[in-house]
Design a protein around this motif. Sequence first.
Motif, PDB file in Angstrom:
ATOM      1  N   SER A   1       4.878  36.422 -20.339  1.00 56.25           N
ATOM      2  CA  SER A   1       4.699  37.545 -21.262  1.00 56.25           C
ATOM      3  C   SER A   1       4.353  36.998 -22.634  1.00 56.25           C
ATOM      4  O   SER A   1       4.757  35.883 -22.994  1.00 56.25           O
ATOM      5  CB  SER A   1       5.966  38.403 -21.331  1.00 56.25           C
ATOM      6  OG  SER A   1       7.049  37.674 -21.876  1.00 56.25           O
TER       7      SER A   1
ATOM      8  N   ILE B   1      14.712  36.406 -26.078  1.00 58.41           N
ATOM      9  CA  ILE B   1      13.928  37.021 -24.994  1.00 58.41           C
ATOM     10  C   ILE B   1      14.827  37.841 -24.087  1.00 58.41           C
ATOM     11  O   ILE B   1      14.508  38.985 -23.728  1.00 58.41           O
ATOM     12  CB  ILE B   1      13.190  35.929 -24.197  1.00 58.41           C
ATOM     13  CG1 ILE B   1      12.135  35.236 -25.075  1.00 58.41           C
ATOM     14  CG2 ILE B   1      12.531  36.515 -22.951  1.00 58.41           C
ATOM     15  CD1 ILE B   1      11.501  34.027 -24.417  1.00 58.41           C
TER      16      ILE B   1
ATOM     17  N   ALA C   1       5.327  38.023 -25.593  1.00 56.71           N
ATOM     18  CA  ALA C   1       6.518  37.899 -26.435  1.00 56.71           C
ATOM     19  C   ALA C   1       7.312  36.644 -26.088  1.00 56.71           C
ATOM     20  O   ALA C   1       7.797  35.934 -26.973  1.00 56.71           O
ATOM     21  CB  ALA C   1       7.396  39.142 -26.282  1.00 56.71           C
TER      22      ALA C   1
END
Length: 377
Positions: free
Chosen positions: A330, A127, A332
């Motif tokens: 988020s 990330i 992702a």
Amino acid sequence: MDPSKCENFKEDGSELEVLRDVEGQNEAAPLKKPLDITYGIEDVPPWYLCIFLGFQHYLTMFGSTIAVPLILAPALCVADDNLAKSKLISTIFFVSGICTLLQSIFGVRLPIVQGATFSFLAPTFAILSLPHWQCPAPANTTSGLNATQNATGGPVGGDEVWMSRVREIQGAIMVAACFQVLLGFSGIMGLLMRFIGPLVIAPTITLVGLALFGAAADFAGRHWGIAALTIILITLFSQYLRNINIPCCGYSKDTGCRASSFPLFKLFPIILSMVFAWIFCAILTVANVFPDDPSIREFQARTDNRIGVLQEAPWFRFPYPGQWGTPTVSVAGVFGMLSGVLSSMIESIGDYYACARLSGAPPPPTHAINRGIGMEG
């Protein structure tokens, strides 16, 4: 002898190894000889020993727990801000203590410490490697020791750089943890146990550990001599001196003062090893054997290399939810953390069985594993 009571004995009268059902789970487990442990799962040590044994558990988990924020520090853009690192370390130890209490009282109820897991390191690095989370140039960050606060008490300067990244990771873990809570308390994890055996658990734990060899070598490589000394002392105390008792004086209301012996090396091998290694480093520091140039790796072995953190950090600090700000979420980040959650659950199942075996407890039943997984989330 009653024939109904002879089924567990051989012809010579010795007891057979019988099978018994473990908490009604239709899981047969052999009755084995007692392990060489001083205090069993049902025993209650004296209160003063509980303090020292608890402190030793803390020291045992200290290395692996403190390693997580130190490993993540470069990706979080903390750099050499030791005050920021101290905030992260104090928070992770505080939360680990709360999770350990919840796990031992309401969760799997085994003598297991809920420390930081390495399963989340890989998705965290993934990330933080995204373009918008790249660390700014060093000129754009300031040390936490010199950071100021605005009128609302919020951080400005370098603190906001790493706090924004902590909020992103925090939000992703919180959402992904809901999936773990669902699997645990709904009982789904128990249904999946038939597919999660040693052939699944062992490679998962092995791969998580193999990925951290680089970090372990980096920390030990700061001074291989001190690292080797600590390993040798732990091995010496826990394996070769464990049966040597130290003479001491004992006292009881019935007999008064009396000569006694205490299994010091058997109960406190970690504490003794760390104390001796630290004293050795302190002597070499005073004698200026270690270099005083921070650019040399052996400088990290000095006991005064981070003395400034003790002067700047507050003596008492109470971590609280939202101390870094409102967590951000988020898509992702959440999907990346789900992989860490899955590997963490498989790793925890192996830890439960290993802890039960080492502490002399029966294998944890399905409902206990469900509680443990849910409480971890």
